[in-house]
Design a protein around this motif. Structure first.
Motif, PDB file in Angstrom:
ATOM      1  N   VAL A 215       5.047  20.889   8.229  1.00  0.00           N
ATOM      2  CA  VAL A 215       5.761  20.021   9.165  1.00  0.00           C
ATOM      3  C   VAL A 215       6.761  20.896   9.898  1.00  0.00           C
ATOM      4  O   VAL A 215       7.514  21.644   9.269  1.00  0.00           O
ATOM      5  CB  VAL A 215       6.502  18.873   8.448  1.00  0.00           C
ATOM      6  CG1 VAL A 215       7.396  18.115   9.430  1.00  0.00           C
ATOM      7  CG2 VAL A 215       5.524  17.914   7.794  1.00  0.00           C
ATOM      8  N   THR A 216       6.773  20.809  11.232  1.00  0.00           N
ATOM      9  CA  THR A 216       7.735  21.573  12.029  1.00  0.00           C
ATOM     10  C   THR A 216       8.519  20.633  12.924  1.00  0.00           C
ATOM     11  O   THR A 216       7.935  19.835  13.656  1.00  0.00           O
ATOM     12  CB  THR A 216       7.029  22.629  12.894  1.00  0.00           C
ATOM     13  OG1 THR A 216       6.317  23.526  12.044  1.00  0.00           O
ATOM     14  CG2 THR A 216       8.028  23.423  13.724  1.00  0.00           C
ATOM     15  N   ASP A 217       9.836  20.723  12.847  1.00  0.00           N
ATOM     16  CA  ASP A 217      10.729  19.924  13.688  1.00  0.00           C
ATOM     17  C   ASP A 217      11.266  20.835  14.785  1.00  0.00           C
ATOM     18  O   ASP A 217      12.286  21.503  14.617  1.00  0.00           O
ATOM     19  CB  ASP A 217      11.873  19.363  12.829  1.00  0.00           C
ATOM     20  CG  ASP A 217      12.790  18.441  13.613  1.00  0.00           C
ATOM     21  OD1 ASP A 217      12.683  18.391  14.857  1.00  0.00           O
ATOM     22  OD2 ASP A 217      13.628  17.756  12.978  1.00  0.00           O
ATOM     23  N   THR A 218      10.560  20.867  15.915  1.00  0.00           N
ATOM     24  CA  THR A 218      10.931  21.797  16.985  1.00  0.00           C
ATOM     25  C   THR A 218      12.223  21.396  17.682  1.00  0.00           C
ATOM     26  O   THR A 218      12.817  22.216  18.388  1.00  0.00           O
ATOM     27  CB  THR A 218       9.803  21.897  18.027  1.00  0.00           C
ATOM     28  OG1 THR A 218       9.489  20.587  18.516  1.00  0.00           O
ATOM     29  CG2 THR A 218       8.554  22.506  17.419  1.00  0.00           C
ATOM     30  N   SER A 219      12.690  20.160  17.469  1.00  0.00           N
ATOM     31  CA  SER A 219      13.950  19.738  18.085  1.00  0.00           C
ATOM     32  C   SER A 219      15.147  20.450  17.457  1.00  0.00           C
ATOM     33  O   SER A 219      16.251  20.391  17.990  1.00  0.00           O
ATOM     34  CB  SER A 219      14.118  18.223  17.960  1.00  0.00           C
ATOM     35  OG  SER A 219      14.335  17.836  16.605  1.00  0.00           O
ATOM     36  N   THR A 220      14.918  21.110  16.311  1.00  0.00           N
ATOM     37  CA  THR A 220      16.013  21.810  15.621  1.00  0.00           C
ATOM     38  C   THR A 220      15.771  23.316  15.574  1.00  0.00           C
ATOM     39  O   THR A 220      16.289  24.006  14.697  1.00  0.00           O
ATOM     40  CB  THR A 220      16.173  21.265  14.190  1.00  0.00           C
ATOM     41  OG1 THR A 220      14.971  21.509  13.450  1.00  0.00           O
ATOM     42  CG2 THR A 220      16.455  19.772  14.193  1.00  0.00           C
ATOM     43  N   SER A 221      14.996  23.832  16.506  1.00  0.00           N
ATOM     44  CA  SER A 221      14.580  25.235  16.448  1.00  0.00           C
ATOM     45  C   SER A 221      15.745  26.213  16.543  1.00  0.00           C
ATOM     46  O   SER A 221      15.649  27.353  16.094  1.00  0.00           O
ATOM     47  CB  SER A 221      13.563  25.537  17.556  1.00  0.00           C
ATOM     48  OG  SER A 221      14.132  25.280  18.836  1.00  0.00           O
ATOM     49  N   VAL A 244      18.532  18.810   7.896  1.00  0.00           N
ATOM     50  CA  VAL A 244      17.218  18.633   8.525  1.00  0.00           C
ATOM     51  C   VAL A 244      16.121  18.622   7.468  1.00  0.00           C
ATOM     52  O   VAL A 244      15.192  17.818   7.510  1.00  0.00           O
ATOM     53  CB  VAL A 244      16.964  19.742   9.565  1.00  0.00           C
ATOM     54  CG1 VAL A 244      15.566  19.609  10.165  1.00  0.00           C
ATOM     55  CG2 VAL A 244      18.024  19.690  10.660  1.00  0.00           C
ATOM     56  N   THR A 247      15.560  15.384   5.770  1.00  0.00           N
ATOM     57  CA  THR A 247      14.886  14.365   6.567  1.00  0.00           C
ATOM     58  C   THR A 247      13.373  14.399   6.392  1.00  0.00           C
ATOM     59  O   THR A 247      12.704  13.368   6.469  1.00  0.00           O
ATOM     60  CB  THR A 247      15.223  14.556   8.062  1.00  0.00           C
ATOM     61  OG1 THR A 247      16.639  14.504   8.231  1.00  0.00           O
ATOM     62  CG2 THR A 247      14.565  13.493   8.924  1.00  0.00           C
ATOM     63  N   HIS A 248      12.821  15.578   6.111  1.00  0.00           N
ATOM     64  CA  HIS A 248      11.363  15.748   6.154  1.00  0.00           C
ATOM     65  C   HIS A 248      10.693  16.021   4.813  1.00  0.00           C
ATOM     66  O   HIS A 248       9.495  15.776   4.671  1.00  0.00           O
ATOM     67  CB  HIS A 248      11.028  16.910   7.101  1.00  0.00           C
ATOM     68  CG  HIS A 248      11.468  16.704   8.510  1.00  0.00           C
ATOM     69  ND1 HIS A 248      10.829  15.827   9.364  1.00  0.00           N
ATOM     70  CD2 HIS A 248      12.489  17.259   9.210  1.00  0.00           C
ATOM     71  CE1 HIS A 248      11.443  15.852  10.547  1.00  0.00           C
ATOM     72  NE2 HIS A 248      12.447  16.709  10.477  1.00  0.00           N
ATOM     73  N   ARG A 251       8.742  13.110   2.714  1.00  0.00           N
ATOM     74  CA  ARG A 251       7.555  12.606   3.428  1.00  0.00           C
ATOM     75  C   ARG A 251       6.419  13.623   3.366  1.00  0.00           C
ATOM     76  O   ARG A 251       5.266  13.263   3.127  1.00  0.00           O
ATOM     77  CB  ARG A 251       7.911  12.296   4.879  1.00  0.00           C
ATOM     78  CG  ARG A 251       6.720  11.900   5.745  1.00  0.00           C
ATOM     79  CD  ARG A 251       7.178  11.500   7.133  1.00  0.00           C
ATOM     80  NE  ARG A 251       7.838  12.580   7.850  1.00  0.00           N
ATOM     81  CZ  ARG A 251       7.198  13.466   8.603  1.00  0.00           C
ATOM     82  NH1 ARG A 251       5.867  13.424   8.711  1.00  0.00           N
ATOM     83  NH2 ARG A 251       7.865  14.397   9.242  1.00  0.00           N
ATOM     84  N   THR A 339      10.692  24.767  10.035  1.00  0.00           N
ATOM     85  CA  THR A 339       9.363  24.576   9.486  1.00  0.00           C
ATOM     86  C   THR A 339       9.419  24.405   7.984  1.00  0.00           C
ATOM     87  O   THR A 339      10.118  25.140   7.293  1.00  0.00           O
ATOM     88  CB  THR A 339       8.470  25.788   9.835  1.00  0.00           C
ATOM     89  OG1 THR A 339       8.413  25.938  11.253  1.00  0.00           O
ATOM     90  CG2 THR A 339       7.063  25.594   9.307  1.00  0.00           C
TER      91      THR A 339
END
Length: 349
Positions: A215-221, A244, A247-248, A251, A339
């Motif tokens: 899972v990659t959260d690109t909004s927090t790169s 961050v 949050t992930h 899940r 990531t």
């Protein structure tokens, strides 16, 4: 056909205690409030001892150019990589010439010809052996590397080997950057290591790789960076990273397990990358794990520090060599992106 982890091998540079590192080098570079902050960070890093191919107490590289650091990288990384790969091959009962794929992960040094070519030459790999270099992915790189070699073994029915080799000690920053809190954290945590893992086709004789997920959260790169500068590579590590991650992580892990008919209590082996004590605390809280579940991860952080990509493999090795090895292992690692990578391994007969 499954791919099975059949052998692991590690190679560690000379070790130094956290106190020796602080008193022998870092303490004299801080004064006033900055010194108090740095001393507190070093004391609460969760690290008692770590390895340094280039020990700053003995040799200060902070004013070296990136070119000079890269030349030293090959000098130090080649023998470490050779030792780790040789041990993994011996552990798996494999000869280097049998490998169909040789993959190398590293974000702390670059050269061409690189470790993949030079080690293939020195260890006697076949000229038909395929090679893969995974660069600049950071602390989670072992798991996409594992996915690549596992997929190769499954698709081609031939053995493969992954080497993760990092020399973070080459990237101590010059004095002006060193007083940044993010630099203090990275200098208090990071360490050097090389770990190799060999995989075979089949279902028996090791741990089958059931799945690798991400899972990659690109909004927090922007929260985690690894910048190439004229004075080595500089770490950016925001204190918001654990938030961050929280949050992930649940899940992702629950999804990974559900696809194999499993739940969190079914997992009896956890190899969680110790990005720092707060990262481990967040994972433990979000997954509702008992203290014993993260004992191996905290133990590796304490004894070896954060070695970037090899770290999760050091933890896996500790789990698999325990008197009562686990049936199911979840490996977790985190890095730039932000990531999250996870892998599910099952003990085979």
């Amino acid at each position: 056909m499954a791919s099975v982890v059949a052998g692991l091998g590690s190679a560690l540079p000379p070790s130094v205690t956290q106190q020796e590192m602080w008193e022998g080098f870092f303490a004299r570079h801080y004064s006033g409030s900055a010194r108090a902050v740095a001393e507190r960070i070093f004391a609460h890093s969760g690290v008692t001892r770590r390895q340094a191919a280039v020990n700053p107490v003995l040799e200060d590289v902070s004013d070296w150019s990136t070119e000079r650091r890269m030349r030293r990288y090959l000098v130090e990384a080649l023998p470490l990589g050779k030792e780790a790969v040789s041990r993994a091959l011996t552990d798996a009962g494999l000869d280097a010439a049998e490998l169909g794929l040789f993959a190398v992960c590293s974000c702390t040094g670059y050269a061409t010809p690189g470790l993949d070519i030079l080690l293939a030459r020195d260890l006697g790999m076949a000229d038909t052996t395929q090679r893969l270099m995974v660069g600049h992915m950071g602390c989670y790189a072992a798991l996409p590397g594992l996915a690549a070699v596992s997929d190769f073994v499954t698709a081609r029915g031939r053995p493969a080997l992954l080497l993760c080799a990092e020399l973070t000690s080459l990237h101590i920053q010059p004095a002006p950057a060193r007083t940044d809190t993010q630099q203090i954290v990275s200098h208090a945590l990071f360490s050097d290591a090389a770990v190799a893992v060999a995989l075979r086709p089949g279902e028996a004789g090791g741990y089958a790789v059931r799945e690798v997920a991400a899972v990659t959260d690109t909004s927090t790169s922007e929260l985690m960076t690894w910048e190439v500068t004229d004075a080595g590579f500089r770490m950016g590590l925001s204190p918001q990273v654990p938030q961050v991650l929280s949050t992930h992580v649940r899940r992702m892990v629950e999804g990974l397990l559900a696809r194999h008919g499993l739940r969190l209590p079914d997992v009896d082996g956890w190899a969680v990358h110790p990005g720092g004590p707060r990262i481990l605390d967040v994972v433990q809280r979000e997954l509702e794990l008992p203290d014993v579940a993260l004992a191996a991860s905290r133990g590796v952080l304490d004894e070896h520090g954060n070695c970037s990509s090899p770290t999760v493999l050091l933890i896996l090795d500790r789990l698999l060599r325990a008197p009562a090895p686990p049936q199911w292992v979840v490996m977790l690692a985190f890095g730039p992106g932000l990531t999250l990578y996870g892998a599910l391994l099952q003990r085979s007969a």
